[in-house]
Design a protein around this motif. Structure first.
Motif, PDB file in Angstrom:
ATOM      1  N   TYR A  29       0.805  -1.219   0.000  1.00 24.58           N
ATOM      2  CA  TYR A  29       0.000   0.000   0.000  1.00 24.58           C
ATOM      3  C   TYR A  29       0.836   1.266   0.000  1.00 24.58           C
ATOM      4  O   TYR A  29       0.382   2.314  -0.473  1.00 24.58           O
ATOM      5  N   ARG A  32       1.279   1.803  -3.602  1.00 22.84           N
ATOM      6  CA  ARG A  32       0.053   2.224  -4.286  1.00 22.84           C
ATOM      7  C   ARG A  32      -0.288   3.679  -3.973  1.00 22.84           C
ATOM      8  O   ARG A  32      -0.796   4.400  -4.827  1.00 22.84           O
ATOM      9  N   SER A  33      -0.040   4.081  -2.728  1.00 22.40           N
ATOM     10  CA  SER A  33      -0.529   5.383  -2.267  1.00 22.40           C
ATOM     11  C   SER A  33       0.512   6.492  -2.318  1.00 22.40           C
ATOM     12  O   SER A  33       0.166   7.659  -2.110  1.00 22.40           O
ATOM     13  N   ASN A  34       1.780   6.153  -2.572  1.00 23.23           N
ATOM     14  CA  ASN A  34       2.799   7.213  -2.595  1.00 23.23           C
ATOM     15  C   ASN A  34       2.459   8.295  -3.615  1.00 23.23           C
ATOM     16  O   ASN A  34       2.790   9.466  -3.435  1.00 23.23           O
ATOM     17  N   SER A  36      -0.442   9.551  -4.199  1.00 24.99           N
ATOM     18  CA  SER A  36      -1.380  10.532  -3.640  1.00 24.99           C
ATOM     19  C   SER A  36      -0.648  11.609  -2.849  1.00 24.99           C
ATOM     20  O   SER A  36      -1.068  12.771  -2.836  1.00 24.99           O
ATOM     21  N   GLN A 149      -2.613  -2.007   5.634  1.00 27.41           N
ATOM     22  CA  GLN A 149      -2.911  -1.003   4.628  1.00 27.41           C
ATOM     23  C   GLN A 149      -3.378   0.303   5.260  1.00 27.41           C
ATOM     24  O   GLN A 149      -3.330   1.359   4.613  1.00 27.41           O
ATOM     25  N   LEU A 153       0.056   3.274   6.611  1.00 27.57           N
ATOM     26  CA  LEU A 153      -0.079   4.584   5.973  1.00 27.57           C
ATOM     27  C   LEU A 153      -0.348   5.685   6.997  1.00 27.57           C
ATOM     28  O   LEU A 153       0.068   6.834   6.805  1.00 27.57           O
ATOM     29  N   THR A 157       2.504   8.188   6.396  1.00 24.97           N
ATOM     30  CA  THR A 157       2.126   9.348   5.568  1.00 24.97           C
ATOM     31  C   THR A 157       2.853  10.619   6.002  1.00 24.97           C
ATOM     32  O   THR A 157       3.406  11.340   5.165  1.00 24.97           O
ATOM     33  N   TRP A 258     -10.031   3.303  -2.106  1.00 17.30           N
ATOM     34  CA  TRP A 258      -9.321   3.935  -3.219  1.00 17.30           C
ATOM     35  C   TRP A 258      -9.511   5.449  -3.263  1.00 17.30           C
ATOM     36  O   TRP A 258      -8.666   6.175  -3.768  1.00 17.30           O
ATOM     37  N   LEU A 261      -6.789   6.437  -0.951  1.00 17.24           N
ATOM     38  CA  LEU A 261      -5.458   6.181  -1.502  1.00 17.24           C
ATOM     39  C   LEU A 261      -5.102   7.114  -2.655  1.00 17.24           C
ATOM     40  O   LEU A 261      -3.947   7.175  -3.051  1.00 17.24           O
ATOM     41  N   THR A 262      -6.083   7.810  -3.198  1.00 19.46           N
ATOM     42  CA  THR A 262      -5.818   8.653  -4.371  1.00 19.46           C
ATOM     43  C   THR A 262      -6.171  10.121  -4.125  1.00 19.46           C
ATOM     44  O   THR A 262      -5.290  10.954  -3.975  1.00 19.46           O
ATOM     45  N   SER A 386     -10.558   0.569  -8.273  1.00 19.39           N
ATOM     46  CA  SER A 386      -9.288   1.280  -8.436  1.00 19.39           C
ATOM     47  C   SER A 386      -9.172   1.913  -9.813  1.00 19.39           C
ATOM     48  O   SER A 386      -8.399   2.846 -10.019  1.00 19.39           O
TER      49      SER A 386
END
Length: 431
Positions: A29, A32-34, A36, A149, A153, A157, A258, A261-262, A386
């Motif tokens: 995750y 996936r989220s970096n 954002s 997940q 984060l 974060t 999602w 995450l975005t 996603s």
């Protein structure tokens, strides 16, 4: 004559394994989220509008969702030790390379590649937990590692925000990718199947086996590998009403995830005008709420099982309750202060976490020889969000109004709850 006491107490190797699964999920995750975290700076540097950013956000999902079936097939043929180490290393390299992206097309392509390489990850983890845990512990086990997940984060974060402040948005990708490369090597060095693991005794193996864990799945003659899938296999996965109820519900569960995450950091910075550094810490609150939610749902669900409640009720109650709570996201449309915005977001993400034990249904319902294929289909359906959620929101907010986007997210949660209530019947393994 004194009788020799034989130690028969089961070891707890399976519980220590959860730490490895947790770390793996944190890394998946992060990668996936970096995007954002870096999105605002990337959009400025590469001159991307909201619609283009929506496409970049969704690019991961294009390949990730579509390759869930091939990924699931791969899981049915390949041992987790090699497969997971390989894909972690490769997607981490792809993450590092994103730091060198200089155009929209390059960044888009690298996100597609990342999704392709991560595709086997969750079906592999589900396969691991199905072999290592009895039915009565499986929801807690899935909740424990899936919580990575959220909690990963939540705490990382702010660190990624600080990394960007000091090293630019490129540094975010360099750091997260390097972590993954190291972990891929460690996974290969440490992980073993239950029958091959050190520090486990026969009593623990029998506890897992007697409780429904497929502990012997990897042994010669017991592993239900497929040289090909028959029409009956596909009917079992695609022609079952119960599974379709789970698939539709999973789209709703992952849609909220999602969003966070975005678009979530961009929403706070661009549409709520919050300071970027402050956002790094405030954004952690909903992730912590989701972490509490998923741990709570796993404990509640397994407690109900131990109390004699049917699997149908014990598994559905947290999922449906969580989906209904996720609709609280729309409340952010009607408040002005940052604290109240974060409150509604935290309630919604708590609900998302509370509903996220859904992988236990794959473990409980899939035909044992089709765990990988069913898990792949389940993850394909769930990760359609996603693809759709980032793009739909990108087009909705082109006029600088985010309120319709949150209304859309709330409606998806309602649909998911209705799917579980009216399509998913008794939870039992498909024969």
């Amino acid at each position: 004559m004194e009788t020799t006491h034989i130690q028969t107490q089961a070891t707890g190797k399976r519980h220590r394994l959860l730490a490895m699964l947790f770390i793996t999920v944190v890394i998946t995750y992060l990668d996936r989220s970096n995007l954002s975290i870096a999105a605002t700076a990337i959009a400025q540097d590469l001159q991307l509008d909201p619609a283009q950013m929506g496409l970049v956000f969704s690019a991961f999902g294009w390949s990730y969702a579509l390759l869930q079936i091939p990924g699931g097939m791969l899981v049915d043929r390949t041992r987790p030790r090699l497969l997971l180490a390989l894909v972690i290393g490769l997607w981490s390299i792809a993450t590092i390379v994103q730091g060198f992206a200089g155009t929209f097309a390059v960044l888009l392509s690298l996100r597609v590649l990342l999704g392709a390489l991560e595709a086997p990850a969750y079906p592999t983890l589900n396969r691991v937990v199905t072999t290592w845990f009895p039915d009565s512990e499986r929801a807690r086990a899935i909740a424990s590692y899936t919580s990575g997940q959220y909690v990963g984060l939540a705490f990382l974060t702010p660190a990624l925000v600080l990394t960007q402040q000091h090293f630019g948005w490129q540094g975010v990708f360099f750091l997260t990718g390097a972590i993954g490369v190291v972990w891929g090597l460690l996974w290969y060095a440490v992980y073993r199947e239950p029958s091959e693991a050190s520090g486990i005794n026969e009593a623990e193996l029998e506890t897992i086996r007697a409780g429904g864990g497929l502990v012997d799945l990897s042994e010669a003659g017991n592993r239900p590998t497929r040289t090909r899938y028959t029409a009956a296999d596909w009917r079992a996965v695609l022609g079952n009403r119960k599974l379709w109820g789970v698939y539709i519900g999973q789209i709703a569960v992952t849609s909220t995830l999602w969003f966070f995450l975005t678009w979530f950091p961009t929403y706070l910075v661009k549409y709520r005008h919050m300071d970027f550094l402050k956002v790094g810490f405030m954004a952690a609150v909903p992730f912590l709420a989701a972490f509490v939610g998923i741990l709570g749902s796993g404990l509640l669900s397994d407690w109900m099982i131990r109390r004699g409640v049917s699997a149908t009720v014990a598994r559905k109650v947290p999922i449906v309750t969580g989906l209904l709570l996720s609709t609280a996201i729309v409340g952010a449309n009607y408040v002005e202060t940052p604290a109240m915005v974060i409150l509604f977001m935290a309630i919604a993400f708590f609900g998302s976490g509370f509903s996220s034990i859904t992988w236990v249904l794959v473990s409980s319902m899939a035909k044992k020889e089709l765990l990988g294929l069913t898990g792949g289909m389940f993850n394909l359906m769930g990760n359609l969000s996603s693809i759709c959620v980032p793009v739909v929101i990108g087009f909705i907010v082109r006029n600088s109004d985010f309120k319709p986007a949150l209304m859309f997210m709330s409606a998806v949660g309602v649909i998911g709850a209705l799917s579980y209530l009216f399509l998913v019947g008794k939870i039992e393994r498909i024969r």
